[in-house]
Write an enzyme that holds these catalytic residues in place. Structure first.
Site, short mmCIF file in Angstrom:
data_model
loop_
_atom_site.label_atom_id
_atom_site.label_comp_id
_atom_site.label_asym_id
_atom_site.label_seq_id
_atom_site.Cartn_x
_atom_site.Cartn_y
_atom_site.Cartn_z
N SER D 63 7.86 5.20 -6.22
CA SER D 63 8.25 6.06 -7.35
C SER D 63 9.44 6.96 -7.06
CB SER D 63 7.08 6.94 -7.78
OG SER D 63 6.10 6.16 -8.41
N LYS D 66 12.29 6.30 -9.15
CA LYS D 66 12.39 6.87 -10.50
C LYS D 66 13.47 7.96 -10.56
CE LYS D 66 7.54 6.27 -12.03
NZ LYS D 66 6.92 5.40 -11.02
N TYR D 187 11.72 -3.32 -12.73
CA TYR D 187 10.98 -2.14 -12.28
C TYR D 187 10.30 -2.38 -10.94
CZ TYR D 187 7.35 1.50 -12.36
OH TYR D 187 6.52 2.56 -12.05
N TYR D 239 3.51 13.80 -9.70
CA TYR D 239 2.35 13.37 -10.48
C TYR D 239 1.63 14.57 -11.09
CZ TYR D 239 3.40 9.15 -7.80
OH TYR D 239 4.02 8.10 -7.23
N VAL D 257 4.09 6.39 -3.95
CA VAL D 257 2.81 5.99 -3.34
C VAL D 257 3.00 5.26 -2.02
CG1 VAL D 257 1.47 5.91 -5.48
CG2 VAL D 257 2.68 3.86 -4.69
#
Lengths: 303, 303, 303, 303
Positions: D63, D66, D187, D239, D257
């Site tokens: 992530s 992102k 992705y 998160y 993660v």
């Protein structure tokens, strides 16, 4: 009870409301159906057929197919079905993902989209061409040849992103055995089956007759299971308006966004009404009123 | 149908499960009721009384009172009631605030706590001592003197913070006319009414008899309204297990956390079963099974 | 940095938007405040005071009091506070019950209403007259006599059914030690404290100064705790717009529906802006823009 | 500030907790990574590199990608991005569909999965091979050749039913331009990019340096946009623990993660820590503690 007269009276009374409401537009192929149609049929367990209006015009049965895929699933799996799908009203809009997520991918009941996708998944595991199996199942029940409309199926398939979302979510929870693509293909095809009011009213007479089809095809479901299916239709068969529908009409019923509604008068008859324009709840506006008048005029409901 | 024999058979069959489940403990005064009790009664519309076990032991009717406050409210307000409370299953635990907030303070139906608080609010507006009005209403229906248990009412009142939260939330949405305190006082008192199975089975016979009490108190509700109330009991009467209950039992019913369940066999009889230990859904465990056996053995349900 | 000039420029630029938005109307006493007011003040850690517009007009601090009750609570209880209230953004409207129910009565953070009710509950346990304790606490911080407006407090108390719902819900989960009535009384009173921009900007300077008040009242919080409180203001201080506010303004801040917003520039100054007309998020419309211009013009933010 | 010494001290202090927590197992290829690894690096805006432990072992950035896809998207689309994705904390678990459905397919922020899928969709529209575009973008920022791990990408792609559900749901709301399959392919590939702590710490230095990369690649983002991105990382980057993370650590950060976390000290340095075992929130357990110690020991945070 002279059902022909009752149907005539209902058709007469409802003339002013035919066409009120909105034809379902999310499936492009269905958006062009004229809202100015209305048909209704009663088929008694002794085989009498009563019909009025456009009762012999075929229409897209859509979610009414969920009733038949559930029956097929129960024939194949029996009570094991309930480990993968519940039997409680959903309480939220018929295509909501919230509940499905909160309840770990187990749909509330077989009459909402994710529940019907689970039933379709079971058929996909058992049949090479599951949509054809549904068509075959319906032929003796309805007494005629049945087909699904390929253009409607393709049209729905192209726009079925919300159903795909639900299928993928269930897959992530391990509640879908086949590929999402295969299940959606079969689902969109059995939703696109076309039948008319007489055929549908006849097809559900076994639910008014303890699970055995009156015209002699033998036991479709046990008496206990047939009664329980009626109970499920009453509590879950008409989207989020099930409580209101039971309150106003008082008969087990299953509706579809094509504008059809089938209903069951236990010990008496199967009923089907069709008119394409819908209430906001997704049920046929004129169809709901027609069934309400039907139990008012006949003085009969299950309550 | 020899109902006495049926009740004997049910009582015999259920012996092993009496006491399974958990007695409701959130009302301290009720927590000490022995779970090893079971009674069941049938009162037919012709006046026959059949009873088995502890059918003449009084218990706290709790949420069964919601049925009677709704009937009283319908007598007072008619269809206007539905502008303040809906008639759809709730789909979430019976005391949830989520739906109430999302739906602007209008409870889903009169059989969940906030819906019953609205009905109680209507009674508070009409009666100086609303709990006494409920007691008065029940006397001719049950054929006996009725009382509520002040210790139980006080015990529930002291711990009713969740009901207070719901009442204040509805008040903030303008759906409560009286003070939260007054409504909760009346609510806890009519929930604490004590009746036995025979009295309750008799009290609901008017719902099996087209709205007219068989022993001659005249029309309680119109036939149409009585049928509709039965429909509402079927879809909403047994907390979140209504779908499953309709599926298994197939009769309109209303349960309470005191362990009682009343049910209606239209055209036939009122039924009441009581056993204090509950399923996780809040319905009597032995009571639910007893009603399931009742429709199995008699071969009768509304479906 | 010439803060006086910066404030002049901001006041000049914002003239066209003063009065846009809506004055909070749910507290009747506040609904009549004129929206055409704007004040802003900067108090540096070296004690300089810069002010513009209506910076010396007192207004109802409302939710800004949540910052001060949290500081008092941290002084009394230290880290134990976090067992009863979280420190995560809420993600739902500021008075929602959904999350509170789903999370067993533990509010997400001390800056939403239920979180502030928990802090008030802690003060109610420690002080005989908790609202006076808040007033006493604010006197040395602001350098002046402070009072709360009894009419505003009474007006809010009469309409606080939603706060009562949240308090009762928390009580049902065991997260409220005192009576709902006592907590609401104290809460409505400390929300009704009236201060002006200069007083509020001075009151928060200790958060820009490592927890020690620059004018010599000693340590209010440890440096570590003061920094952490700033972090909490940044992530949770401006209702559901906290993410957007951090994005646009980039300073820890706490707003109130009276139209005030306090902000902290670590190592530098306390800031307060006031203009009564609000954005839909509940933050002062002109106040948010003023703080955005403040960090744009000074080229300073915490990022 | 001697960062090398600080890192040594942190690595020493954290030895007992390395390996506590759980390695992410939902991507089978990642489940076998040894939890007994720990690395940390600081790269200052003047170009100094400080590293400890496994700071030069590459890991799956997951992530953290992102952050980079958002930067690329902002370069391409500027403020228009915010019409398709919000900038508020989510308040619910990082892969929840509830909020996405309730908010009509507009994700809360670009750092939760559906938000990153929207950013990836934008890249899919602009680039023939979007994953390669991300790799190209990262090369000058990190100063080395970068690759993605095809086995990890394929492993995640095969199990990405939940991401597929979110993508289909957004597609049904019209918030996805490309096919779900193409977006998921891209992705999963940019999530599978592998970098080490030194490379990642260097890659984010432009966010500590007003948007301009210190080693001379020119402006990546405007100063205003870089500051705002830091704000977004603080409120949404870790998160559902963002509030707690801001409280404890006080630096803008983005976690993955794979066990990596990048953080930014404005005006000072980029930081990256890596240790594969995670807290329940999905953030590296040792990594979170290491950053907390980092701000404690240096006495610096943005607050």
């Amino acid at each position: 009870m002279d059902y022909s007269e009752v149907l005539q009276q209902i058709a007469h009374e409802l003339k002013p409301v035919i066409g009120q409401g909105k034809v379902a537009s999310y499936i492009p192929e269905l958006a062009s159906v004229s809202p100015h149609q209305f048909g209704m049929a009663v088929v008694t367990i002794s085989g009498e057929v009563h019909a009025v209006g456009d009762a012999r015009t075929r229409f897209s049965i859509q979610s009414i197919s969920k009733l038949f895929t559930l029956v097929m699933t129960l024939q194949l799996e029996g009570e094991r079905v309930w480990s993968r799908v519940g039997r409680e009203p959903s309480g939220t809009p018929f295509n909501s993902l919230v509940q499905l997520e909160a309840e770990n991918g187990k749909p509330r009941n077989p009459f909402i989209n994710p529940g019907a996708l689970v039933c379709t998944d079971i058929l996909c595991t058992r049949y090479a061409v599951p949509e054809n199996a549904v068509v075959e199942f319906l032929r003796p029940l309805s007494g005629t040849e049945i087909h699904y409309n390929r253009a409607v199926a393709a049209s729905e398939r192209r726009t079925s992103h919300r159903n795909a979302a639900m299928a993928h979510l269930m897959k992530s929870f391990g509640n879908l055995g086949n590929s999402v693509e295969d299940v959606l293909d079969a689902y969109c095809r059995h939703c696109a089956i076309e039948m008319n009011c007489v055929e549908l009213a006849r097809a559900v007479t076994f639910l008014a007759h303890g699970g055995t089809h009156p015209s002699g095809q033998g036991e479709i479901l046990t008496t206990s299971m047939a009664k329980r299916l009626n109970a499920l239709m009453l509590t879950c068969g008409t989207y989020d308006a099930a409580g209101d529908f039971a309150f106003r009409v008082g008969l087990p019923a299953k509706s579809g966004v094509g504008g059809g509604i089938v209903a069951v008068m236990p010990g008496e008859c199967g009923v089907c009404v069709w008119s394409p324009a819908l209430e906001p709840s997704g049920n046929s506006l004129a169809g709901s009123l027609a069934l309400e008048r039907f139990t008012d005029i006949t003085g009969r409901s299950i309550f």
